[in-house]
Write an enzyme that holds these catalytic residues in place. Sequence first.
Site, PDB file in Angstrom:
ATOM      1  N   TYR A 247      23.376  43.574  40.513  1.00 50.00           N
ATOM      2  CA  TYR A 247      24.697  44.146  40.779  1.00 50.00           C
ATOM      3  C   TYR A 247      24.432  45.596  41.152  1.00 50.00           C
ATOM      4  O   TYR A 247      23.586  46.240  40.520  1.00 50.00           O
ATOM      5  CB  TYR A 247      25.559  44.143  39.518  1.00 50.00           C
ATOM      6  CG  TYR A 247      26.097  42.799  39.092  1.00 50.00           C
ATOM      7  CD1 TYR A 247      27.054  42.135  39.860  1.00 50.00           C
ATOM      8  CD2 TYR A 247      25.683  42.212  37.898  1.00 50.00           C
ATOM      9  CE1 TYR A 247      27.570  40.914  39.443  1.00 50.00           C
ATOM     10  CE2 TYR A 247      26.194  40.992  37.477  1.00 50.00           C
ATOM     11  CZ  TYR A 247      27.138  40.352  38.252  1.00 50.00           C
ATOM     12  OH  TYR A 247      27.650  39.148  37.849  1.00 50.00           O
ATOM     13  N   ASP A 278      30.727  39.087  44.628  1.00 50.32           N
ATOM     14  CA  ASP A 278      32.058  38.499  44.419  1.00 50.32           C
ATOM     15  C   ASP A 278      32.713  38.973  43.128  1.00 50.32           C
ATOM     16  O   ASP A 278      33.702  38.409  42.680  1.00 50.32           O
ATOM     17  CB  ASP A 278      31.983  36.959  44.432  1.00 50.32           C
ATOM     18  CG  ASP A 278      31.065  36.412  43.344  1.00 50.32           C
ATOM     19  OD1 ASP A 278      30.556  37.201  42.525  1.00 50.32           O
ATOM     20  OD2 ASP A 278      30.857  35.183  43.314  1.00 50.32           O
ATOM     21  N   HIS A 367      31.389  32.373  41.894  1.00 46.63           N
ATOM     22  CA  HIS A 367      30.969  32.781  40.555  1.00 46.63           C
ATOM     23  C   HIS A 367      31.363  31.716  39.518  1.00 46.63           C
ATOM     24  O   HIS A 367      31.724  32.028  38.384  1.00 46.63           O
ATOM     25  CB  HIS A 367      31.617  34.124  40.199  1.00 46.63           C
ATOM     26  CG  HIS A 367      30.714  35.065  39.458  1.00 46.63           C
ATOM     27  ND1 HIS A 367      30.130  36.153  40.035  1.00 46.63           N
ATOM     28  CD2 HIS A 367      30.294  35.085  38.162  1.00 46.63           C
ATOM     29  CE1 HIS A 367      29.401  36.806  39.140  1.00 46.63           C
ATOM     30  NE2 HIS A 367      29.479  36.170  37.998  1.00 46.63           N
TER      31      HIS A 367
HETATM   32  C1  LIG Z   1      27.956  32.352  31.412  1.00 45.61           C
HETATM   33  C2  LIG Z   1      27.746  32.711  32.841  1.00 45.61           C
HETATM   34  C3  LIG Z   1      27.161  33.921  33.153  1.00 45.61           C
HETATM   35  C4  LIG Z   1      26.960  34.267  34.484  1.00 45.61           C
HETATM   36  N1  LIG Z   1      26.336  35.441  34.770  1.00 45.61           N
HETATM   37  C5  LIG Z   1      26.113  35.766  36.058  1.00 45.61           C
HETATM   38  C6  LIG Z   1      25.430  36.963  36.370  1.00 45.61           C
HETATM   39  O1  LIG Z   1      25.003  37.710  35.497  1.00 45.61           O
HETATM   40  N2  LIG Z   1      25.262  37.254  37.681  1.00 45.61           N
HETATM   41  C7  LIG Z   1      25.712  36.435  38.687  1.00 45.61           C
HETATM   42  O2  LIG Z   1      25.537  36.741  39.860  1.00 45.61           O
HETATM   43  N3  LIG Z   1      26.343  35.283  38.407  1.00 45.61           N
HETATM   44  C8  LIG Z   1      26.546  34.935  37.134  1.00 45.61           C
HETATM   45  N4  LIG Z   1      27.171  33.755  36.849  1.00 45.61           N
HETATM   46  C9  LIG Z   1      27.567  32.848  37.948  1.00 45.61           C
HETATM   47  C10 LIG Z   1      26.439  31.855  38.261  1.00 45.61           C
HETATM   48  O3  LIG Z   1      25.363  32.498  38.893  1.00 45.61           O
HETATM   49  C11 LIG Z   1      26.918  30.760  39.205  1.00 45.61           C
HETATM   50  O4  LIG Z   1      27.468  31.337  40.356  1.00 45.61           O
HETATM   51  C12 LIG Z   1      27.935  29.808  38.580  1.00 45.61           C
HETATM   52  O5  LIG Z   1      27.649  29.583  37.228  1.00 45.61           O
HETATM   53  C13 LIG Z   1      27.915  28.487  39.332  1.00 45.61           C
HETATM   54  O6  LIG Z   1      28.868  27.631  38.822  1.00 45.61           O
HETATM   55  P1  LIG Z   1      28.547  26.463  37.764  1.00 45.61           P
HETATM   56  O7  LIG Z   1      28.477  27.117  36.436  1.00 45.61           O
HETATM   57  O8  LIG Z   1      29.718  25.564  37.929  1.00 45.61           O
HETATM   58  O9  LIG Z   1      27.242  25.817  38.176  1.00 45.61           O
HETATM   59  C14 LIG Z   1      27.377  33.388  35.522  1.00 45.61           C
HETATM   60  C15 LIG Z   1      27.961  32.170  35.196  1.00 45.61           C
HETATM   61  C16 LIG Z   1      28.147  31.824  33.874  1.00 45.61           C
HETATM   62  C17 LIG Z   1      28.766  30.507  33.552  1.00 45.61           C
END
Ligand SMILES: Cc1cc2nc3c(=O)[nH]c(=O)nc-3n(C[C@H](O)[C@H](O)[C@H](O)COP(=O)(O)O)c2cc1C
Length: 502
Positions: A247, A278, A367
């Site tokens: 980020y 995003d 996300h």
């Molecule tokens: C608990 C959690 C923490 C996440 N933390 C980040 C993060 O630190 N950075 C990021 O770019 N995306 C983050 N994401 C988004 C994931 O990279 C991803 O886009 C998303 O989980 C995909 O959807 P799904 O959970 O249905 O597979 C996070 C998602 C979850 C569920």
Amino acid sequence: MIKGGKGRLIDMAEVQEHNSPEKGVWVVIQGQVYDITSFINKHPGGDRIILKNAGKDVTDIYVPVHPSDAIAENLDPSQHLGQVDPSTVKEEAESEKDLSQRELKRRKALKNLPPIGTILNLDDFQRVAQTILTDQAWAYYSSAADDEITKHFNRSAYSRIWFKPRILRPVMEVDCSTELMGHDVSLPIYISPAAMAKLGHPDGEANLTKAAGEAQIVQGISANASVSLDETIANRKSDQALIYQLYVNKDRSASEKILAKIQKQPKGAFAAIMLTVDAPVMGNRESDMRAKGEEVQTGGDTEGGSSEGKGVGVAISGYIDPNIGWDIVSWYKQHCKLPLILKGVQTVDDVELAFKNGCQGVVLSNHGGRSLEYSRAPIDVLIELHQKRPDLLQKIDVLIDGGVRRGTDVLKALALGAKGVGLGRPFLYAQSGYGQEGASRAIQIMKDEIERGMRLLGITSLKQLTPEMIEILPPSFDPYLLHRQEERRREYVFEHEAATEE
Ligand SMILES: Cc1cc2nc3c(=O)[nH]c(=O)nc-3n(C[C@H](O)[C@H](O)[C@H](O)COP(=O)(O)O)c2cc1C
Ligand code: HEM
């Protein structure tokens, strides 16, 4: 305020006296005593949690949410006062009477995990996770924006794509290996970067790094990972490729420092940087906030806003710069030579802009439904990209994540031109409780499902997947279906809870 030298033995009673900003705030973490009086106002998790725990041993609260280098990175060595004298620490034998019924049930479920062989698909991991995670961890992992419509729709949007399998083709041998950002991988899936894996399991992201290394797939490392970068590198196999998720920090020099550190790692350790775009501000994740059980201040999502009570998500994201534009790509290129993937692209126009600005890849992602509620399902964006601008799929690597839970979902995305498919929550859930074994099983389940899907489709290599093998039905939105999915999940949780009761 600091008496004696570093390394001295400190009486626990002395620690307990330092329980306010006036008297000084000391805490014990893994047997070590720290004076964090001057750090309270800078703490990314807010001052309230520290003040509530001033003068105490905070190890159990601290360890799951901090990378192991958090102290070295944030405190001056002089703030380490010494070691707590173990003979002065009263073992607080945890009385079962002090625990809520809910917590007792959770602990029992954790002790009585279903044998891993009974986990047949990724949803099974989620169902188990709901029974064994603390309220805070479950809320952080499962939560999504507003009414969580987007999270559910990300998944159900895949159900408008149907297959047109070919018959009478020899399919004994199938090969689901491919290339992701220039690296050979055994499967077209990768682990999406997701923060705070230690909330689910003491080894956290290390479980995922080791499982990904063994299976030869790529892991995205979250900027907010609970395992430090140095540990991750140590856990990595020598030929294992990672992707670092960044980020952009309001303090640009902090981001530049991270990029410099990434580039100093062994050649090939990082295949690319994924810049997440995003979430200029955090989505409104109410279950995450509720789990904290504190009052929430409204207003001020950006500069000067308070993170009090807003949950893990908001607490760890206050440093993100909401004020960046496309010129961030040239800033990046000045500071990093690794390929750049923009994560969180949601329109065909922005895929084109990413290409024109010189990015090597994009992740179509919202996300996991955690940012803007009612942002389109990534697979719908991919369908549109495939229909309107198939040329872009040849020019820039298009990855996708959000709602992927089955091997057939992966095959659908690849048939539409995606180069790789990410899964976020499933890996967090799989490692909670089962650790590395869970993460490995999740990968194996996906491999089995992808291979089975390929055989039943009549193909033996991913290159044979073409848009002609799928049919796309018109978009539809079925709230009843979403509702049923939720209900089924809850029914299972109650069954599992009942099964673990005596
Ligand atoms: C608990 C959690 C923490 C996440 N933390 C980040 C993060 O630190 N950075 C990021 O770019 N995306 C983050 N994401 C988004 C994931 O990279 C991803 O886009 C998303 O989980 C995909 O959807 P799904 O959970 O249905 O597979 C996070 C998602 C979850 C569920
Ligand atoms: C000892 C010095 C401390 C340092 C250097 C520190 C540092 C940090 C950092 C860097 C984060 C953001 C995490 C990330 O970006 O991955 C964070 C979050 C957090 N910290 Fe600390 N912290 C300290 C002490 C504490 C203490 C004593 C507590 C609780 C008793 C605490 C509780 C939390 C919590 C719960 C979060 C997550 C956000 C939340 O749920 O509100 N921290 N801390």
